[in-house]
Write an enzyme that holds these catalytic residues in place. Structure first.
Site, PDB file in Angstrom:
ATOM      1  N   LYS A  18       0.870  -1.175   0.000  1.00  0.00           N
ATOM      2  CA  LYS A  18       0.000   0.000   0.000  1.00  0.00           C
ATOM      3  C   LYS A  18       0.902   1.219   0.000  1.00  0.00           C
ATOM      4  CE  LYS A  18      -3.786  -2.032   2.705  1.00  0.00           C
ATOM      5  NZ  LYS A  18      -4.570  -1.905   3.962  1.00  0.00           N
TER       6      LYS A  18
ATOM      7  N   HIS B 248       0.458   5.638   3.769  1.00  0.00           N
ATOM      8  CA  HIS B 248      -0.779   6.319   4.145  1.00  0.00           C
ATOM      9  C   HIS B 248      -0.480   7.473   5.095  1.00  0.00           C
ATOM     10  CE1 HIS B 248      -4.888   6.875   5.682  1.00  0.00           C
ATOM     11  NE2 HIS B 248      -5.289   6.203   4.622  1.00  0.00           N
TER      12      HIS B 248
ATOM     13  N   HIS C  13       0.159   7.050   8.853  1.00  0.00           N
ATOM     14  CA  HIS C  13       1.434   6.609   9.421  1.00  0.00           C
ATOM     15  C   HIS C  13       2.413   7.763   9.636  1.00  0.00           C
ATOM     16  CE1 HIS C  13       0.679   2.288   9.263  1.00  0.00           C
ATOM     17  NE2 HIS C  13       0.059   2.505   8.126  1.00  0.00           N
TER      18      HIS C  13
END
Length: 612
Positions: free
Chosen positions: A173, A176, A179
């Protein structure tokens, strides 16, 4: 340390009056915050802080007894001063201020202390002004990056081996925005501990295992494109994940995902090969993001490292009689006090596959064996608080006393973070946005200097803006993000910190950029110069406070105040056009302020710029 030398001198006097060892008083003598409205003393003794800071009830009782005896000794004088009918007043807590005055009467001014006064619950000490300037400036310029870290305040704090797990994005992924906080908070804690002499291991514990990879594996088989995976891997995997999640309500899709993850756990060659591709592409892209953030790790670990060791953990739980099977076939550990399963943690699925907490148990045990750490800190959002409570509880039940030394540093959510394109999802979009906005602001500002690499400068200033807005409050609190507030150049912002640092650096360059050592401290007696010196005295206390609660807000607040004080001094205490002695003294003051400002910014994870 400058502050330490003054504290020791004051403590030496107080110890004779209170009949207590000087070392018991050091931490109760604090530098007084600078006030814009009135002249303040440099240090104060707070009796309340002696009591709060004491780990011994005997010390508190002893102090109170000595104060009572001192008051008893002067009972007659107090009674006369207070008037007839008030002879019992000295026995009450309301007599506290009179007791302080009695203590003050026993203290004398000397070569270090030029004035002694009392305040509400405090005895205040003003340091000889020339000695203050000489000692502080010499210490700051001598210690450099270590200023504040050698303080006596840390003398009783043992040096430790610390393992800090932070950032920990889920592979396959894009990084994001969720994080970001874990990354910058963990980096701050690691920076602070290293600066204070601790041995730190920074671990990025990647989310690279679990049922989501079963879903992603099935998704890639259905929607994946090898060419897109090579050209823009994480963007493509994100698109695949969105597509397969739409289909995840279908029972057949769920079954296929479970089968794929089971194959991973059973080391199926084809499934593992695909997973390794996802992991490799992810780490490569994350490394670029960490480079932009100025963050590094000593170890890239991950849940996948512990898929085998988690089986050993399950065996240990079984051998200790802690593993129970439910009617559904899942394996649980009973965490309830009455052992009635009113509280439990699931550690294995009914199909035999491992869970996040099982792998975390294995990781904690493995890290203790590998690093022999004194403290291990996990930096994640507060939604995982229950998970870590269970983790630490299970470790204790397994007989690992060191679980008491594990700590979860939790944080709240960032709300309202949007780019011009709309709601933000990925960190790269935020970093690009803040860089773009800073470039625009720099281009339109009249005070902007010509810089070699404006894009790099905009990136560093923009990151400072993000970090300071994030760190201004309690980490556990949610906060509302605002681009306008974050990027103000004159408010309490990271941009203002960077601007102040660049301005002070420019001042040094204009006047030779050489360290100034031989100065006439009599030239630094103006109120604005004294305010900067008083504030520099407080730096070790601010570091100590942050080291105790791991909150960066103390350092942020200190640096913003330092920047404001330096800005005022820059206006009222000109270097250019002053006599050589006066110019040298003021330049030394500004060098010291810039040095401490740079030190604090680096602890926060900010790279100071020298032109903007």
């Amino acid at each position: 340390m400058a502050a330490c030398a003054f504290r020791r001198s004051i403590a030496s006097q107080l110890s004779k009056v209170l009949d207590l060892p000087p070392e018991n008083l050091i931490k109760s003598i604090s530098a007084v915050p600078v006030s814009k409205k009135r002249h303040v003393a440099d240090f104060q003794l707070s009796v309340a802080s002696i009591e709060e800071g004491s780990s011994s009830d005997c010390l508190v009782q002893d102090l109170q007894l000595r104060a009572q005896k001192l008051a008893e000794k002067h009972k007659e004088a107090l009674t006369q001063a207070l008037g007839t009918g008030r002879s019992d007043y000295w026995r009450t807590t309301q007599c506290f201020e009179e007791r302080l005055k009695l203590w003050k009467s026993q203290l004398k001014c000397d070569a270090v202390v030029s004035e002694i006064s009392t305040g509400p619950g405090t005895v205040n000490f003003t340091i000889n002004r020339e000695l203050l300037a000489k000692t502080v400036l010499q210490q700051v310029l001598k210690d450099g990056t270590e200023y504040g870290t050698k303080s006596e305040l840390f003398s009783t704090v043992p040096k430790q081996r610390a393992v800090i797990e932070f950032s920990s994005p889920n592979i396959a992924k894009k990084f994001h925005i969720g994080h970001l906080r874990s990354t910058i908070i963990g980096n701050f804690i690691a920076n602070l501990k290293v600066a204070l002499g601790h041995e730190v291991t920074r671990i990025n514990y990647l989310g690279d295992w679990g049922m989501q990879f079963g879903l992603l594996g099935v998704g890639f088989q259905q929607f994946g494109d090898k060419e897109k995976l090579k050209s823009r891997p994480l963007q493509h995997l994100f698109e695949v994940y969105v597509q397969i999640n739409r289909a995840a309500a279908d029972e057949n899709t769920k079954r296929l995902a479970k089968d794929f993850f089971r194959k991973l756990e059973e080391h199926d060659e084809q499934a593992l090969s695909l997973w390794k591709e996802f992991r490799g592409f992810s780490i490569k892209e994350y490394t670029q993001v960490y480079k932009r953030l100025g963050v590094h790790f000593d170890e890239y670990s991950g849940e996948s490292f512990y898929r085998e060791k988690s089986r050993e953990v399950l065996k240990m739980l079984e051998d200790k009689g802690l593993l129970q099977k439910t009617t559904k076939g899942t394996g649980v550990v009973d965490l309830s006090e009455k052992k009635d399963l009113s509280s439990f943690s699931t550690v294995i699925r009914s199909d035999g596959t491992s869970l996040y907490i099982t792998r975390d148990l294995a990781a904690a045990i493995d890290r203790m064996n590998k690093y022999k750490w004194d403290t291990m800190i996990y930096v994640t959002d507060r939604n995982q608080s229950s998970h870590f409570q269970h983790l630490f509880q299970i470790l204790k039940l397994m007989g690992y006393d060191w679980a008491e030394r594990c700590q979860h540093v939790s944080f709240g959510l960032v709300q309202g973070m949007k780019t011009r394109k709309g709601e933000v999802i990925f960190l790269e979009d935020v970093l690009d946005e803040v860089r773009s906005r800073m470039l625009e602001n720099m281009a339109s500002a009249k005070t902007t200097k010509e810089v070699e690499d404006p894009v790099d400068t905009a990136e560093k200033v923009g990151l400072a803006a993000l970090i300071v807005q994030d760190f201004r409050g309690l980490l556990s609190s949610d906060y509302q993000f605002s681009w306008d507030r974050a990027l103000q150049s004159r408010g309490d912002t990271g941009v203002f910190l960077q601007y102040t640092h660049a301005r002070l650096h420019s001042l040094e360059q204009m006047h030779g950029n050489e360290p100034v050592t031989d100065i006439n401290v009599a030239c630094l007696q103006e109120p604005d110069a004294i305010s900067v010196l008083q504030h520099l005295l407080r730096y070790d206390e601010v570091l100590y406070r942050s080291s105790q609660d791991l909150q960066p807000k103390h350092i942020v607040s200190y640096l913003l105040t330092l920047s404001h004080l330096a800005a005022v001094a820059h206006r009222t205490l000109p270097v250019k056009g002053s006599t050589p002695a006066l110019a040298q003294a003021r330049l030394c003051l500004f060098q010291a302020a810039r040095s401490v400002l740079a030190n604090g910014m680096k602890l926060l994870g900010i790279t100071p710029v020298i032109r903007m």
